[in-house]
Design a protein around this motif. Structure first.
Motif, short mmCIF file in Angstrom:
data_model
loop_
_atom_site.label_atom_id
_atom_site.label_comp_id
_atom_site.label_asym_id
_atom_site.label_seq_id
_atom_site.Cartn_x
_atom_site.Cartn_y
_atom_site.Cartn_z
N HIS A 177 9.03 4.89 2.35
CA HIS A 177 8.57 4.91 3.74
C HIS A 177 9.72 5.24 4.69
CE1 HIS A 177 4.41 3.71 3.33
NE2 HIS A 177 4.72 2.62 2.64
N ARG B 58 1.16 10.89 -2.56
CA ARG B 58 1.61 12.05 -1.80
C ARG B 58 1.49 13.28 -2.68
NH1 ARG B 58 1.75 7.41 1.07
NH2 ARG B 58 3.30 7.41 2.74
N HIS C 95 4.78 8.79 -9.83
CA HIS C 95 4.66 8.29 -8.47
C HIS C 95 5.94 7.56 -8.12
CE1 HIS C 95 4.02 4.39 -10.35
NE2 HIS C 95 3.05 4.93 -11.07
N ILE D 290 9.02 1.42 -2.69
CA ILE D 290 8.04 1.87 -1.69
C ILE D 290 8.64 1.77 -0.29
CG2 ILE D 290 5.83 1.26 -0.62
CD1 ILE D 290 4.86 0.48 -3.45
N ASN E 225 8.26 -2.81 -4.68
CA ASN E 225 8.13 -2.85 -3.23
C ASN E 225 9.39 -2.37 -2.52
OD1 ASN E 225 5.45 -3.59 -2.94
ND2 ASN E 225 5.88 -5.78 -2.99
N GLU F 234 0.83 -1.20 0.00
CA GLU F 234 0.00 0.00 0.00
C GLU F 234 0.87 1.26 0.00
OE1 GLU F 234 -3.54 2.14 2.65
OE2 GLU F 234 -2.71 0.19 3.26
N TRP F 235 0.47 2.19 -0.84
CA TRP F 235 1.15 3.49 -0.93
C TRP F 235 0.13 4.50 -1.41
CZ3 TRP F 235 5.45 5.92 0.55
CH2 TRP F 235 5.77 7.13 -0.04
#
Length: 422
Positions: A192, A20, A61, A188, A185, A16-17
Motif C-alpha cells: 500500500h 492487482r 500475489h 501488504i 500484513n 484486505e488486498w
C-alpha cells in the motif's frame, strides 16, 4: 502455481488486498522489480521515494513467498554472530555490518512511518539447547555489550520460566531490540505504501527472462515486455528461474508452521510474549499471535513435496517443547521453501544495472527491508552502505544443475543428525 499460503493463519487474518493486474503489451519505467516480497516491495518503495518510476511484477500475489508465510520472528543481525564477523572480516567491516544489521531497524521505521498494522511486538529470546550453547550465548552477549554497547539480558536456566514454560532449555539471551509481527500484513502494508508513492504493482504475472536492449534492459513477462534502466531481482527461492547463474548460490529448504486454536493458557506458555528460537541446527521457533494462538515452526524437509498433513508433521516438535498442549487443536498448517546459501550469509550484489538480493537463509525478516532500501540508495548513486552487504563472501553450491541439491541435502542431513546425537 500452487499457493504456499493455503491454510495459512496469515492468509486467514490478512488485511484486505484486492488482486492487482498488469497490462498486456509493452511498458517502460526507470526500475523494474521482480518479486513482491519484503525485498522487492521495500526496494520499489524506496526507489519511488527517490523519484524513480517503478513497476513491480509478481508471479503470485504480494507476500506469496517466504515473506508472507515465515515465522514472523524479527531477529537483529545475521546468521553469523557479530564476534564471528569481526574475527573473519576485521573491526572496520564488523562495525559497518553491525550498524546496518543490528542497529538499523528499518522494519520498525517503515511500520511507524506508514502506520502499518501488523501486530508488532517487542522481544526475542534465543534459547540454548545445550549447556555448551548457553556458554557461547553468554560470551556473545558480553562481547556485544563491551564492543558495541548493545545490551541484552542473559537468562539463566532457573529464570527461563519468566519467558517460556518448558524445562527443555539451558538458558538463553533475551534481546529487547528483537520482536515479532504478522509478516503478510507487513507485506501488504509495504505494498500500500509503495502504491501511494507511485509504484505500479502487477500480480499473477511471471517474469521469466531479462535481456539487454539498445536502451537498457527488458524484462519479459507472461503478458508484457517491460523496458527499464534498472532491474531488481528479488525472487529469492525462484531466482534461478529468471537468472540461472544466481540460482547456483542457494538451495531450497522446506519449512513448515502451524497455528493452534486460541489458547486459554497462552500467556502461561510465553509469559513475556517474546518470540523464541532455539539453538539447534534444525531449530524450533515459536511465538504467540495477537489472538493468543501458538504459532510454531519445527522440523525441515529437503524434498520439495510437502507432507500429507503439515499439522501432524509439526505437532511432535511442538509437543516436545510444550507437552502440556500436545493434544491441542491445530487450526492452520502451511509452509514452503526458504533459500539458503552455503555460508548462511545473504547473497547481494549487482551486475551492471541488474541488482539482486537473495539467500537470507531463514534470517531475513529484518534485513530484507534494509537490503531493498540499500539497493535504491546504490541506484541513486551512493553505494557505500550497499557495498557493505554486497562484499559479503559467497560461492555457489557444488554439483552443478543436477547434483547441487542432493549434495547440499547430504550436508544438511549430517548437521540435523548432530542435533539428535547431542
Amino acid at each position: 502455481m500452487s499457493d504456499p499460503l493455503a491454510n495459512s493463519y496469515y492468509a486467514a487474518t490478512a488485511h484486505e488486498w484486492r488482486p492487482r493486474s498488469g497490462i498486456r503489451g509493452d511498458a517502460r519505467c526507470d526500475v523494474a522489480v521482480i518479486g513482491g516480497g519484503f525485498t522487492g516491495l521495500s526496494a520499489a518503495l524506496a526507489c519511488a521515494e527517490r523519484g524513480f518510476s517503478v513497476i513491480l511484477v509478481e508471479a503470485g500475489h504480494v507476500g506469496f513467498g517466504a515473506s508472507g508465510r515465515n515465522g514472523g520472528q524479527l531477529i537483529p543481525g545475521l546468521r553469523w554472530n557479530a564476534s564471528e564477523l569481526e574475527e573473519e572480516f576485521g573491526s572496520e567491516r564488523a562495525d559497518a555490518l553491525f550498524d546496518l544489521c543490528w542497529r538499523a531497524n528499518r522494519v520498525k521505521a517503515r511500520i511507524a512511518k506508514h502506520g502499518i498494522d501488523c501486530d508488532l511486538k517487542a522481544g526475542h529470546l534465543e534459547a540454548a539447547w545445550t549447556p555448551k550453547d548457553f556458554d557461547a550465548m553468554r560470551r556473545e552477549a558480553g562481547y556485544l555489550a563491551t564492543r558495541f554497547g548493545y545490551e541484552s539480558e542473559v537468562v539463566a536456566k532457573a529464570d527461563m520460566a519468566a519467558h517460556v514454560a518448558t524445562p527443555l532449555y539451558h538458558g538463553g539471551i533475551h534481546d529487547p531490540q528483537g520482536g515479532h509481527f504478522h509478516p503478510l500484513n507487513y507485506a501488504i502494508g509495504l505494498a500500500h505504501a509503495a502504491e501511494a508513492a507511485g509504484v505500479s504493482i502487477w500480480e499473477s504475472q511471471r517474469a521469466y527472462q531479462m535481456v539487454n536492449t539498445i536502451d537498457g534492459l527488458s524484462v519479459l513477462t507472461d503478458w508484457a515486455d517491460i523496458d527499464a534502466r534498472y532491474v531488481i531481482n528479488a525472487t529469492d527461492s525462484w531466482i534461478g528461474e529468471v537468472e540461472p547463474d544466481l540460482g547456483r548460490y542457494t538451495v531450497p529448504i522446506m519449512n513448515y508452521n502451524i497455528a493452534t486454536a486460541p489458547l486459554a493458557n497462552a500467556d502461561a506458555l510465553l509469559p513475556s510474549d517474546a518470540a523464541v528460537a532455539d539453538s539447534r541446527f534444525v531449530l524450533n521457533y515459536f511465538r504467540l499471535s495477537a489472538d493468543k494462538r501458538l504459532i510454531f515452526g519445527g522440523g525441515e524437509r529437503y524434498s520439495q513435496t510437502p507432507p500429507r498433513d503439515i499439522a501432524a508433521f509439526v505437532r511432535p516438535f511442538m509437543a516436545q517443547v510444550f507437552p502440556q498442549i500436545a493434544d491441542t487443536k491445530i487450526d492452520f498448517g502451511w509452509g514452503g521453501a526458504v533459500a539458503v546459501t552455503m555460508n548462511r550469509l545473504p547473497h547481494i550484489g549487482r551486475d551492471g544495472n541488474i541488482f539482486y538480493a537473495h539467500g537470507f537463509s531463514g534470517h531475513g525478516a529484518l534485513v530484507t527491508t534494509l537490503a531493498g532500501e540499500l539497493i535504491a540508495e546504490a541506484m541513486a548513486g551512493t553505494a557505500e552502505r550497499f557495498d557493505v552487504l554486497a562484499n559479503l563472501p559467497s560461492r555457489p553450491f557444488p554439483g552443478g544443475k543436477w547434483l547441487r541439491r542432493p549434495l547440499a541435502t547430504l550436508g544438511l542431513l549430517w548437521y540435523a543428525l548432530r542435533d539428535r546425537l547431542g
